[in-house]
Structures are given as structure tokens and as C-alpha cells.
Design a protein around this motif. Structure first.
Motif, short mmCIF file in Angstrom:
data_model
loop_
_atom_site.label_atom_id
_atom_site.label_comp_id
_atom_site.label_asym_id
_atom_site.label_seq_id
_atom_site.Cartn_x
_atom_site.Cartn_y
_atom_site.Cartn_z
N GLY B 87 0.83 -1.21 0.00
CA GLY B 87 0.00 0.00 0.00
C GLY B 87 0.86 1.25 0.00
O GLY B 87 0.57 2.22 -0.73
N THR B 88 1.91 1.22 0.80
CA THR B 88 2.83 2.36 0.86
C THR B 88 3.45 2.64 -0.51
O THR B 88 3.48 3.79 -0.96
N LEU B 89 3.92 1.58 -1.18
CA LEU B 89 4.53 1.75 -2.50
C LEU B 89 3.52 2.30 -3.50
O LEU B 89 3.85 3.16 -4.33
N ASP B 90 2.28 1.81 -3.43
CA ASP B 90 1.24 2.34 -4.31
C ASP B 90 1.09 3.84 -4.14
O ASP B 90 1.09 4.60 -5.11
N GLU B 91 0.98 4.27 -2.89
CA GLU B 91 0.82 5.69 -2.61
C GLU B 91 2.00 6.50 -3.13
O GLU B 91 1.82 7.53 -3.79
N LEU B 92 3.21 6.04 -2.83
CA LEU B 92 4.41 6.77 -3.25
C LEU B 92 4.47 6.87 -4.77
O LEU B 92 4.83 7.91 -5.33
N GLN B 93 4.11 5.77 -5.43
CA GLN B 93 4.15 5.76 -6.88
C GLN B 93 3.09 6.72 -7.45
O GLN B 93 3.39 7.52 -8.34
N ASP B 94 1.89 6.65 -6.91
CA ASP B 94 0.83 7.55 -7.37
C ASP B 94 1.22 9.01 -7.18
O ASP B 94 0.84 9.87 -7.98
N ALA B 95 1.96 9.28 -6.11
CA ALA B 95 2.37 10.66 -5.84
C ALA B 95 3.61 11.05 -6.64
O ALA B 95 4.09 12.18 -6.55
N GLY B 96 4.14 10.11 -7.41
CA GLY B 96 5.31 10.42 -8.23
C GLY B 96 6.61 10.53 -7.45
O GLY B 96 7.56 11.16 -7.88
N ARG B 107 10.53 -10.88 -15.10
CA ARG B 107 9.31 -10.08 -15.03
C ARG B 107 8.55 -10.24 -13.72
O ARG B 107 7.52 -9.59 -13.51
N ARG B 108 9.07 -11.06 -12.81
CA ARG B 108 8.43 -11.13 -11.49
C ARG B 108 8.81 -9.95 -10.61
O ARG B 108 8.05 -9.53 -9.76
N VAL B 109 10.00 -9.41 -10.82
CA VAL B 109 10.50 -8.40 -9.88
C VAL B 109 10.24 -6.98 -10.35
O VAL B 109 10.17 -6.71 -11.54
N ARG B 110 10.12 -6.07 -9.39
CA ARG B 110 9.91 -4.64 -9.67
C ARG B 110 11.15 -3.87 -9.22
O ARG B 110 11.55 -3.95 -8.05
N LEU B 111 11.73 -3.13 -10.15
CA LEU B 111 12.90 -2.32 -9.82
C LEU B 111 12.45 -1.02 -9.15
O LEU B 111 11.61 -0.31 -9.69
N LEU B 112 13.01 -0.74 -8.01
CA LEU B 112 12.53 0.40 -7.21
C LEU B 112 13.58 1.49 -7.14
O LEU B 112 14.75 1.24 -6.85
N SER B 113 13.14 2.73 -7.40
CA SER B 113 14.06 3.86 -7.27
C SER B 113 13.28 5.10 -6.91
O SER B 113 12.08 5.21 -7.13
N ILE B 114 13.98 6.05 -6.31
CA ILE B 114 13.35 7.30 -5.91
C ILE B 114 13.39 8.27 -7.09
O ILE B 114 14.31 8.21 -7.91
#
Lengths: 159, 159
Positions: B87-96, B107-114
Motif C-alpha cells: 500500500g505504501t509503495l502504491d501511494e508513493l508511486q501515485d504521488a510520483g 518479469r516477477r520483480v519490480r525495480l525500485l528507485s526514488i
DNA sequence: TATTGTTATACTCTATAACTATA
DNA sequence: TATAGTTATAGAGTATAACAATA
């Protein structure tokens, strides 16, 4: 030459870390919170060994310092809600670790005090906790250790 | 002469306190826990001001230090469960504030960056937090303050 | 079969608000 | 009416396990 995203990310990790680690410190809460978690995890076995809950122990600590006249006052003293400590008080009383007697001057209030047995349990638990705290504090240079403890006590007093 | 239980207990309180206060220190957790509570309470308004949750902020902090390849790794890095930060990641992503892109190599993994915006928010929040931390640390003598921070960093590192 | 991300479920804590008995 | 203790209820936070997609 092709490097995978996995490798690229690992590499970036090393670089970013070396740049930021030296000059900046984490937020206080970010350091303190995990520390508290560890300490509590270490205390759990000690508490279990003596059949007291964490709230039960902090009640014993509070009452060992001074008897308290009302449950509300005790609750506030240990930073809990008056409704939250009732189960704890029941357990402690059943185990003979505290006394809870109605005040003849005001039959609404319960006079709270620790028993000799309660005092023994409190001392034993604290001893076990101190041993584990020592293992943690041993990681610190003597000078910092003293400053750490003094600072902690200062912050604890006037909070 | 008759004194009520209320008076007797108040009196006992004063005596017990004066005897025990000088020589003994409270358990570490007993001092640290309220301190953490205070710090978190102080941080809340800052976080709210920038529309990030506490978990959201610690994700930004982690990703500002280094991008992370999988959500599980990120979760472990900040001491959370992998299912808890979604949920936290969803919010952060939606907020850009972060980017979450599928790894073409797996394709299972999601690369995460700020993102740049995320970095700005992180910096702003930290600034606000530092101001409030200063108010707290100002209560300490300079010597103890240094020892306190050094000890904290040491315990935080090798935990 | 094992792993990543996701969703659903159950469980613990905590806070709030009623309720009783005394004052 | 107000207060001390108690009980009940609802909410947040957390952990666990099941699930779909991919390897």
C-alpha cells in the motif's frame, strides 16, 4: 558487453552508500526504534521466565518505587490507559505480587502496593535484563557509554 | 490525630522516591521507549505536512541511499514485511515519489528507485525532523550529546 | 518446484465510549 | 453531577497464510 539490471543495481547500491554514509546520520527515531525493538525482544524471555507480562513488570517497577493510591494514577504513571491495566492488575494480584485493597475513606478507590514476593520477582527480572543490557552496552567505548547513559537519564527525567 | 490513606500514600511516595532515585537507573527500554514515542509524535506533523506516511518516509530514505531491486529486499531493509509495504509503495508511486518498473530480465520483480520529486520531499521532511530533534538534544550538555549520538550510531550500525 | 508480488484473513493492541458503584 | 473502576466495542496495526504470475 551487457550487464543485467541486477548487477547495475548492486553497483549503484555500493556507490550511493559510500557517498552518503560518511557525512550524514540517520534520524534519531530511525536509530532508536530498532534499538528498542531489540531490547524488548531480549527482555521477553526474562519476563516469560518469571511469568510476568511487560505491563506487569512496569507496574511492579512503579509500585516498587512508591505505592499508589488509585489505578488511574498508576496507569498515567506508566503511560497507559486506566482501562488497559486492569487485566494486568488482576494477574499480578492473583499471583500475589501486588495488593489491591479498597480505601476505607473512599470506597471507589483501590490502594495499590507491591508485596514482598512482588519485590523479589521485580529484582530477579531486573537482574536478568541488566545482564542482557550489558551485552549490548559492551559494544560501546567507555567514554561514549557514560555519555549515552547520562544523556538518556537526562532526557528521561525532564520528559 | 488521624491522617487519611491519601495523605499516608503521598508521604510514602515522597520517601520512597528520594531513597531510590539517586543510586539506580531505570531499564534502558523504560527510558528509550517513551523517548521514541515522543520523537514519533513530533515527527507526525512534519510527515502530514508533506503527505507521507511514516513507512512512506522510511521507504524514501532507503531508496535515497540506494535503489533496490525487489520489494522483498526493500521490506527487509526497513524492517517490515513484504506484504505490508505494498500500500505504501502504491501511494508513493501515485504521488510520483518513486518509480516501480518491471525488470525485463525477470518479469516477477519490480525495480525500485526514488524520483527527483521524491528526493526533494525526503530532504524537506528530514529538515523538519532535524529542527525538532535539535529542540530535544538542546537539553543535553555538549559532552553527553556527542557521546549519545556516537553511541547511538555505533549501536545502529552493528545491530 | 521455487520465487515475486499481491490479496485475504485472523490476531493483537489500543483507544473510546458506555456502565456500576460510590461520592 | 462527578469520579474510580470495570466492561464492551470498534479501530488500527501486524503477522500469517493462500493465490496468480513467472522462472
Amino acid at each position: 558487453m551487457h550487464i543485467s539490471y541486477a548487477q547495475a543495481y548492486d553497483c549503484a547500491s555500493a556507490i550511493f552508500w559510500s557517498v552518503t554514509a560518511a557525512d550524514e546520520r540517520p534520524d534519531l527515531a530511525a536509530m532508536l526504534y530498532p534499538l528498542v525493538r531489540t531490547l524488548i525482544a531480549e527482555e521477553m524471555p526474562v519476563l516469560a521466565e518469571h511469568d510476568v507480562s511487560m505491563w506487569g513488570y512496569s507496574v511492579l517497577v512503579a509500585l516498587d518505587e512508591t505505592p499508589v493510591r488509585t489505578q488511574s494514577a498508576l496507569a498515567e504513571a506508566i503511560g497507559a490507559d486506566k482501562s488497559r491495566i486492569i487485566g494486568t492488575l488482576d494477574e499480578l494480584q492473583d499471583a500475589g505480587l501486588i495488593e489491591r485493597t479498597p480505601d476505607p475513606d473512599d470506597r471507589r478507590v483501590r490502594l495499590l502496593s507491591i508485596t514482598a514476593k512482588g519485590r523479589r520477582v521485580r529484582r530477579a527480572v531486573r537482574k536478568g535484563i541488566r545482564v542482557r543490557e550489558e551485552r549490548l552496552l559492551a559494544k560501546l567505548p567507555a567514554a561514549d557509554r557514560q555519555g549515552f547513559l547520562r544523556a538518556l537519564r537526562a532526557l528521561h527525567r525532564d520528559k
